[in-house]
Design a protein around this motif. Sequence first.
Motif, PDB file in Angstrom:
ATOM      1  N   PRO A  96     -81.205 -23.055  52.161  1.00  0.00           N
ATOM      2  CA  PRO A  96     -79.998 -23.930  52.413  1.00  0.00           C
ATOM      3  C   PRO A  96     -78.792 -22.867  52.342  1.00  0.00           C
ATOM      4  O   PRO A  96     -78.589 -22.027  51.451  1.00  0.00           O
ATOM      5  CB  PRO A  96     -79.721 -25.068  51.452  1.00  0.00           C
ATOM      6  CG  PRO A  96     -81.004 -25.366  50.964  1.00  0.00           C
ATOM      7  CD  PRO A  96     -82.069 -23.735  51.035  1.00  0.00           C
ATOM      8  N   ARG A  97     -77.792 -22.866  53.534  1.00  0.00           N
ATOM      9  CA  ARG A  97     -76.579 -21.898  53.423  1.00  0.00           C
ATOM     10  C   ARG A  97     -75.533 -22.818  53.194  1.00  0.00           C
ATOM     11  O   ARG A  97     -75.395 -23.754  53.553  1.00  0.00           O
ATOM     12  CB  ARG A  97     -76.439 -21.429  54.971  1.00  0.00           C
ATOM     13  CG  ARG A  97     -77.734 -20.868  55.488  1.00  0.00           C
ATOM     14  CD  ARG A  97     -77.900 -19.540  55.034  1.00  0.00           C
ATOM     15  NE  ARG A  97     -78.864 -18.766  55.930  1.00  0.00           N
ATOM     16  CZ  ARG A  97     -80.136 -18.703  55.712  1.00  0.00           C
ATOM     17  NH1 ARG A  97     -81.014 -19.327  55.101  1.00  0.00           N
ATOM     18  NH2 ARG A  97     -80.748 -17.574  56.646  1.00  0.00           N
ATOM     19  N   PRO A  98     -74.616 -22.038  52.352  1.00  0.00           N
ATOM     20  CA  PRO A  98     -73.414 -22.404  52.009  1.00  0.00           C
ATOM     21  C   PRO A  98     -72.610 -23.093  53.166  1.00  0.00           C
ATOM     22  O   PRO A  98     -71.834 -24.144  53.208  1.00  0.00           O
ATOM     23  CB  PRO A  98     -72.515 -21.381  51.479  1.00  0.00           C
ATOM     24  CG  PRO A  98     -73.327 -20.039  51.470  1.00  0.00           C
ATOM     25  CD  PRO A  98     -74.755 -20.475  51.944  1.00  0.00           C
ATOM     26  N   SER A 192     -77.368 -32.631  62.334  1.00  0.00           N
ATOM     27  CA  SER A 192     -78.421 -31.523  62.220  1.00  0.00           C
ATOM     28  C   SER A 192     -78.001 -30.222  62.141  1.00  0.00           C
ATOM     29  O   SER A 192     -76.985 -29.916  62.638  1.00  0.00           O
ATOM     30  CB  SER A 192     -79.276 -31.708  63.780  1.00  0.00           C
ATOM     31  OG  SER A 192     -80.307 -30.777  63.761  1.00  0.00           O
ATOM     32  N   ASN A 193     -78.759 -29.472  61.566  1.00  0.00           N
ATOM     33  CA  ASN A 193     -78.658 -27.978  61.660  1.00  0.00           C
ATOM     34  C   ASN A 193     -79.789 -27.452  62.366  1.00  0.00           C
ATOM     35  O   ASN A 193     -80.905 -26.985  61.631  1.00  0.00           O
ATOM     36  CB  ASN A 193     -78.705 -27.395  60.128  1.00  0.00           C
ATOM     37  CG  ASN A 193     -78.647 -25.920  60.030  1.00  0.00           C
ATOM     38  OD1 ASN A 193     -78.318 -25.177  61.244  1.00  0.00           O
ATOM     39  ND2 ASN A 193     -78.780 -25.432  58.955  1.00  0.00           N
ATOM     40  N   PRO A 194     -80.130 -27.488  63.647  1.00  0.00           N
ATOM     41  CA  PRO A 194     -81.142 -26.984  64.365  1.00  0.00           C
ATOM     42  C   PRO A 194     -81.292 -25.515  64.352  1.00  0.00           C
ATOM     43  O   PRO A 194     -80.474 -24.733  64.178  1.00  0.00           O
ATOM     44  CB  PRO A 194     -81.055 -27.733  65.454  1.00  0.00           C
ATOM     45  CG  PRO A 194     -79.203 -27.385  65.904  1.00  0.00           C
ATOM     46  CD  PRO A 194     -78.749 -27.708  64.484  1.00  0.00           C
ATOM     47  N   PRO A 195     -82.439 -24.909  64.443  1.00  0.00           N
ATOM     48  CA  PRO A 195     -82.703 -23.674  64.967  1.00  0.00           C
ATOM     49  C   PRO A 195     -81.516 -23.308  66.066  1.00  0.00           C
ATOM     50  O   PRO A 195     -81.398 -24.123  67.186  1.00  0.00           O
ATOM     51  CB  PRO A 195     -84.160 -23.671  65.453  1.00  0.00           C
ATOM     52  CG  PRO A 195     -84.753 -24.654  64.998  1.00  0.00           C
ATOM     53  CD  PRO A 195     -83.720 -25.817  64.928  1.00  0.00           C
ATOM     54  N   TYR A 196     -80.802 -22.071  65.985  1.00  0.00           N
ATOM     55  CA  TYR A 196     -80.122 -21.797  67.162  1.00  0.00           C
ATOM     56  C   TYR A 196     -80.088 -20.275  67.284  1.00  0.00           C
ATOM     57  O   TYR A 196     -78.996 -19.750  67.745  1.00  0.00           O
ATOM     58  CB  TYR A 196     -78.714 -22.345  66.819  1.00  0.00           C
ATOM     59  CG  TYR A 196     -78.008 -22.013  65.417  1.00  0.00           C
ATOM     60  CD1 TYR A 196     -77.582 -20.952  65.005  1.00  0.00           C
ATOM     61  CD2 TYR A 196     -77.542 -22.944  64.614  1.00  0.00           C
ATOM     62  CE1 TYR A 196     -77.127 -20.603  63.850  1.00  0.00           C
ATOM     63  CE2 TYR A 196     -77.137 -22.933  63.360  1.00  0.00           C
ATOM     64  CZ  TYR A 196     -76.607 -21.620  62.887  1.00  0.00           C
ATOM     65  OH  TYR A 196     -76.313 -21.289  61.700  1.00  0.00           O
ATOM     66  N   ILE A 197     -80.999 -19.503  67.046  1.00  0.00           N
ATOM     67  CA  ILE A 197     -81.068 -18.160  67.177  1.00  0.00           C
ATOM     68  C   ILE A 197     -82.143 -17.901  68.318  1.00  0.00           C
ATOM     69  O   ILE A 197     -83.090 -18.454  68.535  1.00  0.00           O
ATOM     70  CB  ILE A 197     -81.534 -17.474  66.096  1.00  0.00           C
ATOM     71  CG1 ILE A 197     -80.382 -17.667  65.118  1.00  0.00           C
ATOM     72  CG2 ILE A 197     -81.981 -16.032  66.330  1.00  0.00           C
ATOM     73  CD1 ILE A 197     -80.685 -17.307  63.578  1.00  0.00           C
ATOM     74  N   THR A 208     -84.342  -9.803  55.821  1.00  0.00           N
ATOM     75  CA  THR A 208     -84.750 -10.809  54.562  1.00  0.00           C
ATOM     76  C   THR A 208     -84.719 -12.110  55.169  1.00  0.00           C
ATOM     77  O   THR A 208     -85.557 -13.114  54.742  1.00  0.00           O
ATOM     78  CB  THR A 208     -83.589 -10.719  53.589  1.00  0.00           C
ATOM     79  OG1 THR A 208     -83.671  -9.443  53.228  1.00  0.00           O
ATOM     80  CG2 THR A 208     -83.580 -11.800  52.523  1.00  0.00           C
ATOM     81  N   VAL A 209     -83.978 -12.435  56.321  1.00  0.00           N
ATOM     82  CA  VAL A 209     -84.023 -13.636  57.045  1.00  0.00           C
ATOM     83  C   VAL A 209     -85.388 -13.611  58.096  1.00  0.00           C
ATOM     84  O   VAL A 209     -86.308 -14.381  58.007  1.00  0.00           O
ATOM     85  CB  VAL A 209     -82.722 -13.968  58.080  1.00  0.00           C
ATOM     86  CG1 VAL A 209     -82.774 -15.454  58.757  1.00  0.00           C
ATOM     87  CG2 VAL A 209     -81.653 -13.908  56.749  1.00  0.00           C
ATOM     88  N   ARG A 210     -85.055 -12.452  58.957  1.00  0.00           N
ATOM     89  CA  ARG A 210     -86.403 -12.353  59.920  1.00  0.00           C
ATOM     90  C   ARG A 210     -87.657 -12.306  59.573  1.00  0.00           C
ATOM     91  O   ARG A 210     -88.483 -13.159  59.959  1.00  0.00           O
ATOM     92  CB  ARG A 210     -85.813 -11.370  60.812  1.00  0.00           C
ATOM     93  CG  ARG A 210     -86.893 -10.975  61.862  1.00  0.00           C
ATOM     94  CD  ARG A 210     -86.581  -9.786  62.603  1.00  0.00           C
ATOM     95  NE  ARG A 210     -87.181  -8.738  61.695  1.00  0.00           N
ATOM     96  CZ  ARG A 210     -86.744  -7.622  61.604  1.00  0.00           C
ATOM     97  NH1 ARG A 210     -85.761  -7.103  62.182  1.00  0.00           N
ATOM     98  NH2 ARG A 210     -87.205  -6.528  60.596  1.00  0.00           N
ATOM     99  N   ALA A 217     -87.650 -22.610  61.876  1.00  0.00           N
ATOM    100  CA  ALA A 217     -86.562 -22.947  61.284  1.00  0.00           C
ATOM    101  C   ALA A 217     -85.298 -22.239  61.873  1.00  0.00           C
ATOM    102  O   ALA A 217     -84.036 -22.610  62.050  1.00  0.00           O
ATOM    103  CB  ALA A 217     -86.469 -22.839  59.725  1.00  0.00           C
ATOM    104  N   LEU A 218     -85.597 -21.074  62.438  1.00  0.00           N
ATOM    105  CA  LEU A 218     -84.597 -19.971  63.064  1.00  0.00           C
ATOM    106  C   LEU A 218     -84.437 -20.074  64.589  1.00  0.00           C
ATOM    107  O   LEU A 218     -83.285 -20.050  65.160  1.00  0.00           O
ATOM    108  CB  LEU A 218     -84.858 -18.560  62.572  1.00  0.00           C
ATOM    109  CG  LEU A 218     -84.816 -18.606  61.214  1.00  0.00           C
ATOM    110  CD1 LEU A 218     -85.466 -16.964  60.772  1.00  0.00           C
ATOM    111  CD2 LEU A 218     -83.411 -18.674  60.538  1.00  0.00           C
ATOM    112  N   VAL A 219     -85.559 -19.903  65.318  1.00  0.00           N
ATOM    113  CA  VAL A 219     -85.627 -19.750  66.788  1.00  0.00           C
ATOM    114  C   VAL A 219     -85.502 -21.021  67.515  1.00  0.00           C
ATOM    115  O   VAL A 219     -86.456 -21.706  67.472  1.00  0.00           O
ATOM    116  CB  VAL A 219     -86.663 -18.709  67.114  1.00  0.00           C
ATOM    117  CG1 VAL A 219     -86.439 -18.495  68.428  1.00  0.00           C
ATOM    118  CG2 VAL A 219     -86.594 -17.453  66.272  1.00  0.00           C
TER     119      VAL A 219
HETATM  120  N1  GLN Z   1     -77.449 -19.723  59.431  1.00  0.00           N
HETATM  121  C1  GLN Z   1     -78.893 -19.207  59.632  1.00  0.00           C
HETATM  122  C2  GLN Z   1     -78.788 -17.512  59.796  1.00  0.00           C
HETATM  123  O1  GLN Z   1     -77.784 -17.005  59.780  1.00  0.00           O
HETATM  124  C3  GLN Z   1     -79.676 -19.738  60.704  1.00  0.00           C
HETATM  125  C4  GLN Z   1     -79.852 -21.006  60.778  1.00  0.00           C
HETATM  126  C5  GLN Z   1     -80.381 -21.876  61.909  1.00  0.00           C
HETATM  127  O2  GLN Z   1     -80.695 -21.259  62.866  1.00  0.00           O
HETATM  128  N2  GLN Z   1     -79.780 -23.003  62.119  1.00  0.00           N
HETATM  129  O3  GLN Z   1     -79.913 -16.863  59.682  1.00  0.00           O
END
Ligand code: GLN
Length: 288
Positions: A96-98, A192-197, A208-210, A217-219
């Motif tokens: 979870p992100r701030p 929703s905090n959907p995947p958005y990348i 570290t993320v990728r 959860a990301l793409v």
């Molecule tokens: N905030 C996340 C990031 O920057 C991505 C989370 C999302 O895709 N919802 O890595």
Amino acid sequence: MKNWKIGDALKWATSFLLDSGVESARVDSEILLQRILDADKGKVLSNADEVIKDNHAAVYQEMVRKRSEGVPTAYLVGTREFMSLEFVVNSNVLIPRPETEFLVEEALDFLKKKGTNSPAVLDIGTGSGAIGIALAFYYPGTRVWATDISERALEVARINAENIGVSSFLKFCQGDLFSALPGGLKFDCILSNPPYISGEELKNLDETVRDFEPEVALVAPDESISFHKRIINEAPGFMKKGALLGMEMGIGQEAQVKILLQEAGCYNNINMIKDLSGIFRVITAEFN
Ligand code: GLN
Ligand code: SAM
């Protein structure tokens, strides 16, 4: 390592991580040591001359080595704080992100202003359960439906609901967006905090993320705002009149997402909220 003192261990770990390119080297070194010694930050920092037990030193070195290879600190210690609550995390869930706290705060403000009694809230793509569980905790009486395509993520979310003491207020459903839900539900709030990348952006993401957080959860498939598009178009079938739709967005997506909401023709009071870095991170709208 014999007679290794807390202060020396922190110095070693910090310089080892800095040499490995970890920007948050000092903070990470402290968090990892706190966890191993089961101590808070103050205790670790004020006892620099205390000698660490050999077995603790060995575990610390191993954790610092993993961190240097890119494993996120939250996965190493197994928890992350969100909205001042402790969430269990593992590699099946996004940490979870701030900035996601802004979404929860918006929903809390909306529910408080309306004074809705035991509102029905939907958290799509709940992951660790962060959004839905925080709402259930801070707005007592909220009934949350938390969905995710990933059954493994839902396992973590269930544990968090139990640990935080709100499990009787949450229902977990596995499936693709709204299709996870039983029929006939209407919500006061859909979040929703959907995947958005995009697949392309993923390549340039911090390793570290990728390399460690779940790709699911990301793409977003097709285009980075494809989930926003589907949610905006499908949500009206699941909202009470005046309900709030709130979504997190990635950098620079606000104009496109706002247009989607306007074009849908059934939302008003569109509002965008910046995060602490000045990025429009959250968008909300009311269903009319
Ligand atoms: N905030 C996340 C990031 O920057 C991505 C989370 C999302 O895709 N919802 O890595
Ligand atoms: N809500 C959590 C948070 O804010 O920390 C996790 C958000 S994470 C960015 C997106 C979540 O959406 C992941 O848990 C992922 O498994 C889930 N997801 C991905 N595709 C989905 C789909 N088609 N339907 C439902 N959930 C999906």
